[in-house]
Design a protein around this motif. Structure first.
Motif, PDB file in Angstrom:
ATOM      1  N   ARG A   1      16.940  20.338 -12.111  1.00 28.36           N
ATOM      2  CA  ARG A   1      16.922  21.135 -13.332  1.00 28.36           C
ATOM      3  C   ARG A   1      15.794  20.640 -14.221  1.00 28.36           C
ATOM      4  NH1 ARG A   1      21.785  20.307 -15.185  1.00 28.36           N
ATOM      5  NH2 ARG A   1      21.393  19.080 -17.051  1.00 28.36           N
ATOM      6  N   LEU A   2      14.885  21.529 -14.572  1.00 24.23           N
ATOM      7  CA  LEU A   2      13.760  21.175 -15.430  1.00 24.23           C
ATOM      8  C   LEU A   2      14.206  21.093 -16.887  1.00 24.23           C
ATOM      9  CD1 LEU A   2      12.367  21.992 -12.766  1.00 24.23           C
ATOM     10  CD2 LEU A   2      10.515  22.977 -14.145  1.00 24.23           C
ATOM     11  N   TRP A   3      13.344  20.542 -17.706  1.00 23.64           N
ATOM     12  CA  TRP A   3      13.614  20.369 -19.140  1.00 23.64           C
ATOM     13  C   TRP A   3      13.856  21.695 -19.845  1.00 23.64           C
ATOM     14  CZ3 TRP A   3       9.305  19.824 -16.309  1.00 23.64           C
ATOM     15  CH2 TRP A   3       8.261  20.713 -16.554  1.00 23.64           C
ATOM     16  N   ASP A   4      13.372  22.798 -19.273  1.00 25.27           N
ATOM     17  CA  ASP A   4      13.559  24.107 -19.904  1.00 25.27           C
ATOM     18  C   ASP A   4      14.735  24.876 -19.306  1.00 25.27           C
ATOM     19  OD1 ASP A   4      12.604  24.794 -17.425  1.00 25.27           O
ATOM     20  OD2 ASP A   4      10.869  25.942 -18.145  1.00 25.27           O
ATOM     21  N   GLY A   5      15.507  24.216 -18.446  1.00 26.74           N
ATOM     22  CA  GLY A   5      16.668  24.846 -17.836  1.00 26.74           C
ATOM     23  C   GLY A   5      16.412  25.502 -16.496  1.00 26.74           C
ATOM     24  N   THR A   6      15.156  25.584 -16.058  1.00 23.18           N
ATOM     25  CA  THR A   6      14.836  26.172 -14.755  1.00 23.18           C
ATOM     26  C   THR A   6      15.463  25.346 -13.635  1.00 23.18           C
ATOM     27  OG1 THR A   6      12.730  27.001 -15.605  1.00 23.18           O
ATOM     28  CG2 THR A   6      12.964  26.859 -13.214  1.00 23.18           C
ATOM     29  N   LEU A   7      16.026  26.039 -12.646  1.00 17.86           N
ATOM     30  CA  LEU A   7      16.679  25.365 -11.530  1.00 17.86           C
ATOM     31  C   LEU A   7      15.847  25.512 -10.261  1.00 17.86           C
ATOM     32  CD1 LEU A   7      20.349  26.566 -12.153  1.00 17.86           C
ATOM     33  CD2 LEU A   7      19.346  24.344 -12.747  1.00 17.86           C
ATOM     34  N   TRP A   8      15.757  24.429  -9.509  1.00 17.98           N
ATOM     35  CA  TRP A   8      15.058  24.416  -8.221  1.00 17.98           C
ATOM     36  C   TRP A   8      15.991  23.863  -7.157  1.00 17.98           C
ATOM     37  CZ3 TRP A   8      14.252  20.741  -4.553  1.00 17.98           C
ATOM     38  CH2 TRP A   8      13.337  21.055  -3.541  1.00 17.98           C
ATOM     39  N   PRO A   9      16.010  24.377  -5.949  1.00 14.83           N
ATOM     40  CA  PRO A   9      15.262  25.537  -5.449  1.00 14.83           C
ATOM     41  C   PRO A   9      15.886  26.869  -5.860  1.00 14.83           C
ATOM     42  CG  PRO A   9      16.620  24.639  -3.711  1.00 14.83           C
ATOM     43  CD  PRO A   9      16.780  23.715  -4.872  1.00 14.83           C
ATOM     44  N   ASP A  10      17.160  26.811  -6.310  1.00 11.59           N
ATOM     45  CA  ASP A  10      17.842  28.022  -6.768  1.00 11.59           C
ATOM     46  C   ASP A  10      19.050  27.579  -7.583  1.00 11.59           C
ATOM     47  OD1 ASP A  10      19.977  27.408  -4.869  1.00 11.59           O
ATOM     48  OD2 ASP A  10      18.663  28.258  -3.321  1.00 11.59           O
ATOM     49  N   ALA A  11      19.892  28.520  -7.967  1.00 10.01           N
ATOM     50  CA  ALA A  11      21.034  28.213  -8.833  1.00 10.01           C
ATOM     51  C   ALA A  11      22.305  27.869  -8.069  1.00 10.01           C
ATOM     52  CB  ALA A  11      21.298  29.396  -9.760  1.00 10.01           C
ATOM     53  N   ALA A  12      22.239  27.760  -6.758  1.00  8.05           N
ATOM     54  CA  ALA A  12      23.429  27.438  -5.964  1.00  8.05           C
ATOM     55  C   ALA A  12      23.936  26.041  -6.321  1.00  8.05           C
ATOM     56  CB  ALA A  12      23.115  27.520  -4.475  1.00  8.05           C
ATOM     57  N   PRO A  13      25.251  25.861  -6.398  1.00  6.51           N
ATOM     58  CA  PRO A  13      25.795  24.536  -6.718  1.00  6.51           C
ATOM     59  C   PRO A  13      25.506  23.540  -5.598  1.00  6.51           C
ATOM     60  CG  PRO A  13      27.559  26.038  -6.087  1.00  6.51           C
ATOM     61  CD  PRO A  13      26.322  26.873  -6.210  1.00  6.51           C
ATOM     62  N   ARG A  14      25.242  22.294  -5.967  1.00  3.42           N
ATOM     63  CA  ARG A  14      24.938  21.238  -5.012  1.00  3.42           C
ATOM     64  C   ARG A  14      25.648  19.962  -5.430  1.00  3.42           C
ATOM     65  NH1 ARG A  14      20.749  24.664  -4.899  1.00  3.42           N
ATOM     66  NH2 ARG A  14      19.742  25.022  -2.866  1.00  3.42           N
ATOM     67  N   PRO A  15      25.819  19.017  -4.487  1.00  2.00           N
ATOM     68  CA  PRO A  15      26.538  17.778  -4.821  1.00  2.00           C
ATOM     69  C   PRO A  15      25.874  16.964  -5.922  1.00  2.00           C
ATOM     70  CG  PRO A  15      26.336  18.031  -2.433  1.00  2.00           C
ATOM     71  CD  PRO A  15      25.476  19.080  -3.054  1.00  2.00           C
ATOM     72  N   VAL A  16      24.542  17.065  -6.050  1.00  2.00           N
ATOM     73  CA  VAL A  16      23.842  16.253  -7.043  1.00  2.00           C
ATOM     74  C   VAL A  16      22.680  17.052  -7.617  1.00  2.00           C
ATOM     75  CG1 VAL A  16      22.347  15.189  -5.302  1.00  2.00           C
ATOM     76  CG2 VAL A  16      22.728  14.011  -7.458  1.00  2.00           C
ATOM     77  N   THR A  17      22.433  16.833  -8.920  1.00  3.21           N
ATOM     78  CA  THR A  17      21.315  17.482  -9.602  1.00  3.21           C
ATOM     79  C   THR A  17      20.441  16.420 -10.257  1.00  3.21           C
ATOM     80  OG1 THR A  17      22.606  19.472 -10.075  1.00  3.21           O
ATOM     81  CG2 THR A  17      20.648  19.096 -11.423  1.00  3.21           C
ATOM     82  N   VAL A  18      19.152  16.474  -9.974  1.00  2.00           N
ATOM     83  CA  VAL A  18      18.179  15.620 -10.648  1.00  2.00           C
ATOM     84  C   VAL A  18      17.681  16.375 -11.879  1.00  2.00           C
ATOM     85  CG1 VAL A  18      15.915  14.509 -10.472  1.00  2.00           C
ATOM     86  CG2 VAL A  18      17.499  14.452  -8.532  1.00  2.00           C
ATOM     87  N   VAL A  19      17.811  15.771 -13.047  1.00  2.00           N
ATOM     88  CA  VAL A  19      17.465  16.423 -14.312  1.00  2.00           C
ATOM     89  C   VAL A  19      16.160  15.831 -14.833  1.00  2.00           C
ATOM     90  CG1 VAL A  19      18.246  16.985 -16.641  1.00  2.00           C
ATOM     91  CG2 VAL A  19      19.927  16.682 -14.803  1.00  2.00           C
ATOM     92  N   LEU A  20      15.098  16.633 -14.828  1.00  2.00           N
ATOM     93  CA  LEU A  20      13.812  16.201 -15.352  1.00  2.00           C
ATOM     94  C   LEU A  20      13.828  16.389 -16.867  1.00  2.00           C
ATOM     95  CD1 LEU A  20      11.425  17.810 -12.693  1.00  2.00           C
ATOM     96  CD2 LEU A  20      12.577  15.578 -12.651  1.00  2.00           C
ATOM     97  N   LYS A  21      13.617  15.304 -17.610  1.00  2.00           N
ATOM     98  CA  LYS A  21      13.843  15.344 -19.047  1.00  2.00           C
ATOM     99  C   LYS A  21      12.649  15.851 -19.856  1.00  2.00           C
ATOM    100  CE  LYS A  21      18.086  13.792 -19.336  1.00  2.00           C
ATOM    101  NZ  LYS A  21      18.410  12.698 -20.243  1.00  2.00           N
ATOM    102  N   HIS A  22      11.455  15.886 -19.280  1.00  2.00           N
ATOM    103  CA  HIS A  22      10.289  16.331 -20.039  1.00  2.00           C
ATOM    104  C   HIS A  22       9.210  16.781 -19.057  1.00  2.00           C
ATOM    105  CE1 HIS A  22       8.193  12.554 -19.054  1.00  2.00           C
ATOM    106  NE2 HIS A  22       9.327  11.939 -19.324  1.00  2.00           N
ATOM    107  N   PRO A  23       8.170  17.476 -19.535  1.00  2.00           N
ATOM    108  CA  PRO A  23       7.168  18.036 -18.626  1.00  2.00           C
ATOM    109  C   PRO A  23       6.417  17.011 -17.786  1.00  2.00           C
ATOM    110  CG  PRO A  23       7.060  19.144 -20.740  1.00  2.00           C
ATOM    111  CD  PRO A  23       8.000  17.990 -20.921  1.00  2.00           C
ATOM    112  N   GLY A  24       6.355  15.776 -18.227  1.00  2.00           N
ATOM    113  CA  GLY A  24       5.651  14.749 -17.458  1.00  2.00           C
ATOM    114  C   GLY A  24       6.557  13.914 -16.579  1.00  2.00           C
ATOM    115  N   ALA A  25       7.794  14.365 -16.374  1.00  2.00           N
ATOM    116  CA  ALA A  25       8.774  13.538 -15.663  1.00  2.00           C
ATOM    117  C   ALA A  25       8.324  13.189 -14.244  1.00  2.00           C
ATOM    118  CB  ALA A  25      10.134  14.241 -15.637  1.00  2.00           C
ATOM    119  N   LEU A  26       7.844  14.182 -13.487  1.00  2.00           N
ATOM    120  CA  LEU A  26       7.413  13.886 -12.116  1.00  2.00           C
ATOM    121  C   LEU A  26       6.255  12.898 -12.100  1.00  2.00           C
ATOM    122  CD1 LEU A  26       7.511  17.165  -9.983  1.00  2.00           C
ATOM    123  CD2 LEU A  26       9.124  15.263 -10.011  1.00  2.00           C
TER     124      LEU A  26
END
Length: 441
Positions: free
Chosen positions: A45-70
């Protein structure tokens, strides 16, 4: 703020062209690095709420807190940099954190080859730089002195174990046993499995009333208390952590066992007992010894044992076929500084060269994975309470390390062995029975 409300607020925020471009670049990098089997288990889940690769539920979500997170996660391109991005909240992990290590394995494969690494690095540099981080209470380990000297080993042990007795008590079992438990089924509760492990060790040592036992690296004293109470031995434990020893001796006194067991602050190289011991045990301390010190470690153990005495050495091992990692490791920097894992073949060879006879070797690999999952669930359940004793980065150190270790034991990169060694008499007599039947009675 709830996750749903947080997402709504982010959606309402005005996105600048720079952050829009960062989002597009981030999604492209995710496609390049993580597309494949790992994406079925892990979402982002990106800082703006965008979900990758899609919105399907998964066991774990990595939450990127800001645009430079990666960028913060993968530059510099080493294990410590990625871990620090999590510790200092460039990203968070929601859900089953152990599942994220499948993503890490996928990343390792995806970035093989210099051409691809250079292309990824170029794209990462196009992301905005981070805003700087506030240092945690502990920070990375900075030890002084000669590696594996008594003084430096004390610093290493203090760094890991003197965090807070109260912190450890939140997620360990009631006896505060900080090593793998022994399960008969995956559904066993942690207290039962740890009590079973303590008893299993005592049976492997075949302890008898009146014998003298030394526990090298005894932690909070769970094993010496069990051996004194249930097997009638006189038990001494040694540790390099003063807070551990203080709490252990308080618990010993409260249990009415002070006349039969005690815990002392002492390095194993400083033990001098002319009368010797009937049995030695080391559980979870062996990883701190260091490969270069193994001959001294086993020679000292041999000197402390009476003829026919037994030594149970319980320690984590790596595989002889593991590929060495380049660069600093997360564990050495933030968890167990100067810790070293060696293959079981190395351990047994050095023990034999010191004069020990190897009588039994047992792998408890699956047991440690189960134990670590119990610890992680208990730690996560006590997150708010933990922050009364440590800060958020310190909490995250243990959450990340224990989850990664569970993954390592599950896939076989790590193992843990109990090696039963005997110091034979002059004519080779071991004094041991012909079978192991008494261990399982």
């Amino acid at each position: 703020m709830s996750k749903e409300k947080e997402t709504e607020v982010l959606d309402e925020q005005e996105q600048t062209p720079q952050t829009d471009e960062a989002a597009r670049l981030t999604l492209r990098l995710l496609d390049e690095l993580f597309a494949g089997d790992a994406a079925h288990k892990v979402g982002v889940r990106l800082w703006d709420g965008t979900l990758w690769p899609d919105a399907a539920p998964r066991p774990v979500t990595v939450v990127l807190k800001h645009p430079g997170a990666l960028r913060e996660m993968f530059l510099p391109a080493n294990e410590v940099g990625l871990a620090e991005a999590y510790l200092y909240d460039d990203f968070d992990i929601e859900g089953d954190i152990e599942a994220v290590f499948d993503l890490a394995d996928s990343l390792e494969q995806a970035t093989l080859g210099w051409t691809r690494k250079l292309r990824v690095a170029r794209d990462l540099l196009r992301l905005p730089a981070g805003q700087g981080r506030r240092p945690g209470q502990r920070g990375p380990a900075r030890l002084k002195g000669k590696r594996h000297s008594i003084t430096r080993d004390r610093q290493a042990v203090t760094y890991h174990y003197d965090v807070s007795n109260d912190f450890y008590a939140l997620w360990l079992d009631q006896r505060m046993v900080y090593s793998c438990a022994y399960f008969t089924t995956p559904d066993d509760d942690l207290d039962t499995a740890q009590a079973r492990k303590l008893d299993y060790i005592c049976r492997k040592l075949r302890l008898q009333p009146g014998q003298r036992l030394l526990d090298v690296g005894c932690g909070w004293g769970g094993l010496v208390m069990h051996a004194a109470e249930h097997y009638g031995v006189d038990a001494t434990g040694i540790t390099l952590s003063q807070p551990q020893a203080d709490l252990a001796n308080e618990r010993i006194a409260a249990a009415g066992l002070a006349d039969r067991c005690r815990v002392e602050v002492q390095d194993y190289r400083q033990v001098d007992e002319p009368d010797g011991y009937d049995a030695l045990v080391s559980v979870g301390m062996f990883e701190h010894v260091g490969e270069a010190k193994l001959p001294q470690y086993f020679a000292l153990a041999a000197r402390l044992l009476k003829p026919g005495g037994v030594f149970l050495n319980h320690g984590i091992a790596n595989r002889a076929t593991n590929r060495p990692k380049s660069g600093p490791s997360f564990s050495d920097t933030y968890v167990f500084p100067d810790g070293e894992l060696v293959p079981i073949s190395t351990t047994l060879q050095v023990a034999e060269e010191a004069g020990f006879e190897v009588r039994d070797v047992e792998s408890l690999r699956e047991h440690y994975a189960l134990t670590l999952r119990h610890w992680v669930r208990r730690l996560e359940a006590h997150h708010d309470q933990a922050l009364k004793f440590v800060d958020e980065p310190t909490y995250r150190v243990w959450r990340l390390f224990m989850s990664g270790s569970a993954h390592g034991f599950t896939v076989g990169r790590l193992n843990v062995y109990q090696a039963l060694l005997v110091w034979p008499g002059e004519r080779g007599q071991s004094g041991l029975p012909l079978t192991r039947a008494d261990w399982y009675a």
